[in-house]
Write a protein that holds these residues in place. Structure first.
Motif, mmCIF file in Angstrom:
data_model
loop_
_atom_site.group_PDB
_atom_site.id
_atom_site.type_symbol
_atom_site.label_atom_id
_atom_site.label_comp_id
_atom_site.label_asym_id
_atom_site.label_seq_id
_atom_site.Cartn_x
_atom_site.Cartn_y
_atom_site.Cartn_z
ATOM 1 N N VAL A 1 25.226 -15.884 -67.916
ATOM 2 C CA VAL A 1 26.137 -15.709 -68.005
ATOM 3 C C VAL A 1 26.052 -17.674 -68.971
ATOM 4 C CG1 VAL A 1 29.255 -16.362 -67.648
ATOM 5 C CG2 VAL A 1 27.290 -14.966 -66.637
ATOM 6 N N PRO A 2 27.583 -17.673 -70.185
ATOM 7 C CA PRO A 2 27.619 -18.887 -71.102
ATOM 8 C C PRO A 2 29.188 -20.550 -70.099
ATOM 9 C CG PRO A 2 28.726 -17.664 -72.578
ATOM 10 C CD PRO A 2 28.002 -16.830 -70.752
ATOM 11 N N VAL A 3 28.334 -21.306 -70.846
ATOM 12 C CA VAL A 3 29.886 -22.127 -70.620
ATOM 13 C C VAL A 3 29.893 -22.895 -71.436
ATOM 14 C CG1 VAL A 3 29.799 -24.194 -68.961
ATOM 15 C CG2 VAL A 3 27.723 -22.483 -68.169
ATOM 16 N N VAL A 4 31.003 -22.998 -70.960
ATOM 17 C CA VAL A 4 32.129 -23.429 -72.717
ATOM 18 C C VAL A 4 32.285 -24.640 -72.236
ATOM 19 C CG1 VAL A 4 34.578 -22.728 -74.181
ATOM 20 C CG2 VAL A 4 32.745 -20.643 -72.983
ATOM 21 N N ASP A 5 32.466 -25.179 -73.050
ATOM 22 C CA ASP A 5 33.472 -26.745 -73.073
ATOM 23 C C ASP A 5 34.151 -27.488 -73.990
ATOM 24 O OD1 ASP A 5 31.323 -27.317 -74.588
ATOM 25 O OD2 ASP A 5 30.268 -28.660 -73.600
ATOM 26 N N GLU A 6 34.064 -26.511 -75.356
ATOM 27 C CA GLU A 6 34.607 -26.570 -76.193
ATOM 28 C C GLU A 6 35.872 -25.246 -76.929
ATOM 29 O OE1 GLU A 6 34.790 -29.217 -78.214
ATOM 30 O OE2 GLU A 6 33.133 -30.303 -77.779
ATOM 31 N N ARG A 7 36.406 -25.090 -77.704
ATOM 32 C CA ARG A 7 36.861 -23.889 -78.205
ATOM 33 C C ARG A 7 35.795 -24.239 -79.367
ATOM 34 N NH1 ARG A 7 41.927 -26.760 -81.014
ATOM 35 N NH2 ARG A 7 42.603 -26.631 -78.739
ATOM 36 N N ASP A 8 35.719 -22.755 -79.984
ATOM 37 C CA ASP A 8 34.809 -22.481 -81.077
ATOM 38 C C ASP A 8 32.798 -22.778 -80.590
ATOM 39 O OD1 ASP A 8 36.676 -21.635 -82.516
ATOM 40 O OD2 ASP A 8 36.098 -23.232 -84.029
ATOM 41 N N PRO A 9 33.081 -21.876 -79.447
ATOM 42 C CA PRO A 9 31.671 -23.229 -78.690
ATOM 43 C C PRO A 9 30.499 -22.374 -78.980
ATOM 44 C CG PRO A 9 33.518 -21.221 -77.153
ATOM 45 C CD PRO A 9 34.234 -20.927 -78.380
ATOM 46 N N PHE A 10 30.690 -20.920 -79.321
ATOM 47 C CA PHE A 10 29.210 -21.204 -80.327
ATOM 48 C C PHE A 10 28.818 -21.623 -81.037
ATOM 49 C CE2 PHE A 10 26.994 -17.968 -83.297
ATOM 50 C CZ PHE A 10 25.203 -18.147 -82.604
ATOM 51 N N TRP A 11 29.676 -22.494 -82.264
ATOM 52 C CA TRP A 11 29.586 -23.222 -84.005
ATOM 53 C C TRP A 11 29.692 -24.704 -83.088
ATOM 54 C CZ3 TRP A 11 29.422 -22.163 -88.547
ATOM 55 C CH2 TRP A 11 29.837 -23.269 -89.314
ATOM 56 N N GLU A 12 29.798 -24.748 -82.222
ATOM 57 C CA GLU A 12 29.738 -26.283 -81.287
ATOM 58 C C GLU A 12 28.506 -26.385 -80.790
ATOM 59 O OE1 GLU A 12 31.891 -28.427 -81.546
ATOM 60 O OE2 GLU A 12 33.543 -27.269 -82.443
ATOM 61 N N GLU A 13 27.861 -25.506 -80.233
ATOM 62 C CA GLU A 13 26.278 -25.125 -79.711
ATOM 63 C C GLU A 13 25.392 -25.233 -80.663
ATOM 64 O OE1 GLU A 13 24.838 -21.540 -77.997
ATOM 65 O OE2 GLU A 13 23.149 -22.172 -78.680
ATOM 66 N N LYS A 14 26.083 -24.069 -82.206
ATOM 67 C CA LYS A 14 25.105 -24.393 -83.671
ATOM 68 C C LYS A 14 25.314 -25.982 -84.259
ATOM 69 C CE LYS A 14 26.585 -20.661 -85.290
ATOM 70 N NZ LYS A 14 26.879 -19.479 -86.438
ATOM 71 N N GLU A 15 26.065 -26.189 -84.449
ATOM 72 C CA GLU A 15 25.822 -27.771 -84.867
ATOM 73 C C GLU A 15 25.187 -28.752 -84.032
ATOM 74 O OE1 GLU A 15 30.347 -29.338 -85.366
ATOM 75 O OE2 GLU A 15 30.195 -29.030 -87.415
#
Lengths: 657, 342
Positions: free
Chosen positions: A554-568
């Motif tokens: 289960v992912p842990v989210v700390d941003e809006r658009d979490p997947f994008w932030e992670e990719k960045e």
């Protein structure tokens, strides 16, 4: 004996129209073909285990999608029949009665059995994935909802060949929908078809509110939710307030028709206006129910294909929520001309116009999401771009309609028809198509063919304007809705002909889409990455199609658009596989055949009441009761996916080492 | 290059079709854009005003859309700025929440003004001419017009004097319908058991298209009627000719007329007194009245009396608007009315 069977059959089956005999034959052939395939390939077990009993939100979403596309075909054929009838003055293609049935079923099917299930399909396909959940809050209820919808829709649809279709308009105003105005069984089909599927819709609304409130991934605060999830949330809120009104209204109408009540008849102290108020208290919010998720879809797509964060997130959320509240304060604009008086008309006129404010603000936010972005014109984005001008113009004509005294001139005219098709096709249909193109690779693992999609896109769009722009003009020429024919004297012929051509262009567009799907199943570009669009939200962080449990971890989210932030964060380098030690066995709901049986029993109940066969209706009700009891005494409803299976699945997808 | 020529072809196709649409519209009659009376005129002005106010938003939005899509296309060598994290601007937000609020405030103001204005007959319209009353009943599937002052009735066509306010009283003895004469003004519903009022006026003589606008069953498409606006003298002549050459509408005749079916134009030299009221009452206006009729010989209980009284006041309400607004001229014109009767 023979004579009595014959007389029964002639009242039971719809006869006397070659179009309907054609439908009889095609229904019979299709059914035989389906049965043949199931027997020949011995697929009964597969069908039961994998689909009929499934509680997996993704599969339920796919079934919603298939059903809604079939209904789009059905409603579209209705539309083409109408446009053919109206193409020229004094055409004798459909009789008055038949035409009335066709426009009634067209409206009912398009709103309730096409738009709603397509929307629920997208809810199911996307929301749990987007919020990092493994399922919806109530998977069993979700399955119940789907089967109630499907059996309700089927009940409504068979009226075409059995018993006769409703013919009082898609909202069935009394007294036309009362026994005095419609003594056949058509209105009973209307009541029960919608009632059964409507309960399913209400349950879905509840299900998704709870899912969004309780199942979000850790760290996903409200103001970090994706826009689509927000739009589903606001739409579901409207559902839980609006659908009970529909349920009660239809129940009251049923009391009138079945028990000889007079709630909505003028004789005996009833009041048709009561029905009209009630049905629009549901009916107006209903259009916002279906359009809000489209707004969510556009927000996701615009951000993804402009490679930019959504502009004005907070005001977008505020706009969604304020629309969902305002939607309940506009229903009277559907009957400005029923003598409400100036005070009431002014209040509702201004409330109606006010909805244009948040809606307009959203359009600007989408535009400025693209501004200073990098716009890729792939299929989902094309539909989004087509939506903007269409919806802006449709919204403007909506504001024009809200001007009460001007509405005295537009009301019931083709101006109105053009307006609501523009917002419903331009907003809802384009939106859901965009959503389907967007999330298709996620659910099915391949993209839909670009070239065929472009043909479909242009046919739909050109067809749309060719079809509906003339209808604005026809409204100004005094053409009223629901006329089945008109004379040469009014000069409506040429514009109607153009409009009909447009309708057929859209029909061809749909054929291209069917072709596109069939073609792409075989040749479509496979999505091996899970992220074919370089997208921003969580659903793209897992493989396509997702494993049955969605997220192994289960992912842990700390941003809006979490997947994008992670990719960045990792500079768009390929994601590291998860170490096996971090995986664990996963808690999941068990499949169940009860929802299918339960809804099938409701179908029996509905069919019994439609024909006034109490023995059948009460047998069905007994079945409903037994289904509920069986479920109540089922304690073994969940299980754990074994760790080995999780590891194996994740390794096969290259996600674990 | 190839793509561009394809696009150009599409644009050509679109323009071609649009031209066809616009041109083909030319031989039609845009009745809503051809107001022939003060009510239609007011509504027409509002339509234009609302269209302009909407255009103030729509046109720039369309232009901005085209501009943004062209400028920010993702193609190699595009030098337009790319700011992926720019996602908020208070100034812009205030602007695009503010402008629609202002526009809707303006439009709302005009809407309110005209809604109130049209709810009652305007004082300025009070001339030396007495308004004419016409009672309209929508039937399955035909229109019945009764002229209480002239005591004549017509079916599927109506004559009105030009330049005179026409007070329509609307009801239905069938499923509800909507009474619409686009060139004279917007529609109003006809509802069973209710008498609703609508005033219209034709400025000039002419023939106008009238129609039922709300679906009312099988032959709804044939609920058309012709509106003939003519000078007062011609109107009087027409009344006389109807009086002298037509049959009377009897109770039985009305019942036959009310049977579902289409009808040609008909005229009647007289009709049963109180026919319109009896239609309204029969359809509920309200059901207590029906009980009253049944119990006519029995004792009438007080509750029923009360509700009956209430209903009467209700009906009075419906008519009071127009009666009051024309109070001052009723006397002046009584002589002319007598003239009509001669």
């Amino acid at each position: 004996m023979y004579a009595s069977i014959k007389s029964f059959a002639s009242s039971f089956f719809v006869t006397g129209d070659p179009l309907i005999y054609g439908a009889d034959v095609s229904i019979a052939l299709t059914s035989i073909a389906i049965l043949f395939v199931l027997f020949y390939f011995k697929k009964w077990g597969w069908l039961w285990r994998e689909w009929l009993t499934t509680v997996d939100h993704k599969k339920i979403g796919i079934m919603y999608l298939i059903a809604s596309l079939l209904m789009l075909f059905r409603g579209g054929v209705d539309a083409l029949l109408m446009r053919t009838q109206l193409a020229l003055p004094n055409v004798h293609f459909l009789q008055a009665d038949h035409y009335n049935e066709v426009f009634t079923t067209h409206g009912t099917i398009m709103i309730l059995f096409m738009a709603m299930p397509m929307m629920f399909g997208l809810f199911n396909m996307v929301v749990p994935l987007q919020i990092g959940a493994r399922d919806v809050a109530y998977p069993f209820l979700n399955s119940v909802s789907f089967w109630l919808f499907l059996f309700g829709a089927m009940l409504f649809n068979i009226s075409f060949v059995i018993g006769g279709s409703p013919d009082a308009g898609w909202l069935s105003y009394p007294p036309l929908s009362e026994l005095s105005g419609s003594s056949g069984v058509g209105e009973n089909f209307y009541i029960w078809g919608i009632q059964i599927s409507g309960i399913g819709s209400l349950a879905t609304g509840i299900n998704f509110i709870v899912t969004i409130l309780k199942m979000r991934a850790p760290g996903m605060k409200f103001m970090k939710m994706p826009m689509f999830t927000w739009s589903v949330f606001s739409s579901s809120i409207i559902i839980i307030f609006a659908f009970p009104i529909l349920t009660v209204t239809l129940a009251l109408l049923f009391i009138d028709r079945y028990l000889g009540g007079h709630l909505f008849t003028m004789d005996g102290g009833g009041f048709p206006m009561m029905y009209i108020n009630l049905i629009w208290m549901w009916g107006h919010p209903e259009v916002y129910i279906v359009v809000l998720p489209a707004f969510g879809i556009f927000s996701e797509i615009v951000a993804t294909f402009s490679r930019k964060r959504i502009f004005g997130y907070k005001s977008m959320v505020f706009a969604l929520m304020s629309i969902s509240i305002l939607s309940f304060f506009t229903w009277v604009h559907h009957f400005f001309t029923m003598g409400s008086g100036a005070d009431v008309n002014v209040a509702f006129a201004i409330a109606t116009m006010a909805i244009g404010i948040p809606t307009g603000a959203k359009v600007f936010n989408w535009l400025f999401t693209m501004f200073r972005g990098r716009i890729r014109l792939e299929q989902p984005m094309m539909w989004t771009l087509a939506f903007i001008p269409c919806f802006v113009v449709g919204g403007a004509t909506g504001v024009m309609l809200a001007v009460a005294p001007a509405d005295y001139q537009y009301h019931n005219s083709y101006f109105l028809i053009a307006h609501f098709h523009q917002v419903l096709i331009g907003g809802v249909v384009f939106g859901y198509l965009a959503g389907i193109y967007y999330w298709w690779p996620k659910l099915f693992g391949f993209k839909l063919n670009e070239r065929l999609g472009k043909y479909a896109f242009w046919l739909w769009n050109i067809g749309f304007y060719v079809c509906f722009m003339p209808q604005y003009a026809l409204g100004f020429m005094g053409m009223t809705r629901r006329v089945y024919t008109y004379g040469w004297d009014m000069g409506w012929g040429p514009l109607n002909l153009v409009s009909t051509i447009g309708a057929f262009l859209m029909g061809i567009g749909f054929v291209f889409q069917v072709w596109q799907i069939l073609y792409s199943v075989k040749y479509g570009e496979r999505d091996t990455t899970g992220d074919p669009w370089n997208a921003r939200t969580l659903e793209w962080s897992i493989p396509s199609p997702p494993p049955m449990y969605n997220f192994a971890v289960v992912p842990v989210v700390d941003e809006r658009d979490p997947f994008w932030e992670e990719k960045e964060r990792r500079d768009f380098a390929p994601a590291e596989p998860v170490p096996v030690s971090k995986l664990e066995s996963i808690h999941m709901p068990k499949n169940s055949g009860v929802p299918f049986v339960f809804a099938a029993c409701w179908f029996v109940v509905g069919f019994g009441f439609v024909f006034g066969w109490n023995w059948m209706a009460f047998t069905g009700l007994a079945g409903v009761g037994i289904s509920l009891l069986v479920r109540s005494f089922t304690y073994d409803t969940d299980y754990y996916v074994p760790l080995e299976e999780v590891i194996e699945t994740e390794k096969a997808a290259g996600r674990a080492v | 290059m190839k793509k561009r020529s394809k696009l150009r072809g599409l644009m050509l196709l679109i323009t071609g079709l649009l031209t066809t649409v616009l041109l083909s519209g030319c031989d039609g009659k845009f009745v809503v854009f051809d107001p022939q009376g003060p009510v239609a005129q007011t509504q027409y002005r509002l339509i234009i005003l609302s269209a302009i106010l909407c255009a103030i938003v729509v046109i720039p939005v369309l232009a901005i859309t085209v501009f943004i899509v062209l400028r920010y296309r993702d193609k190699p060598g595009n030098t337009a700025p790319y700011k992926p994290h720019w996602d908020d601007s208070k100034v812009l937000e205030i602007l695009w929440w503010g402008i629609p609020i202002v526009i809707i405030a303006i439009l709302g103001g005009y809407t309110a003004r005209d809604t109130y204005a049209l709810a009652r007959t305007p004082k300025t319209a009070v001339t030396d001419v007495k308004p004419i009353e016409i009672q309209v009943t929508s039937l399955d599937w035909k229109w019945l017009f009764q002229y209480p002052d002239q005591n004549i009735a017509t079916v599927n066509y109506v004559h009105i004097p030009a330049g005179v306010q026409v007070h329509f009283e609307l009801t239905s003895d069938a499923p509800m319908n909507s009474f619409w004469i686009p060139q004279l003004g917007g529609q109003e519903y006809t509802m069973p058991g209710m008498a609703m009022s609508l005033w219209l006026q034709a400025d000039k003589t002419g023939e106008y298209y009238g129609t039922g606008a709300n679906f009312s069953g099988k032959e709804f498409a044939h609920m058309r009627f012709n509106v003939v606006s003519e000078s007062q003298a011609d109107f009087n002549k027409w009344v006389d000719s109807v009086k002298s050459s037509s049959n009377e509408l009897t109770e039985a005749g009305y019942n036959e007329l009310a049977i579902p079916g289409k009808s040609d134009e008909q005229s009647f030299s007289s009709y049963p007194p109180e026919l319109f009221d009896s239609i309204v009452k029969k359809n509920g206006g309200h059901h207590m009245d029906m009980d009253m009729d049944e119990n006519k010989d029995d004792k009438v209980d007080t509750d029923e009396q009360k509700s009956d009284a209430k209903d009467n006041t209700h009906n009075m309400d419906d008519m009071s608007d127009m009666d009051m607004s024309n109070m001052d001229m009723t006397n002046d014109n009584s002589s002319e009315m007598n003239h009509n009767h001669q």
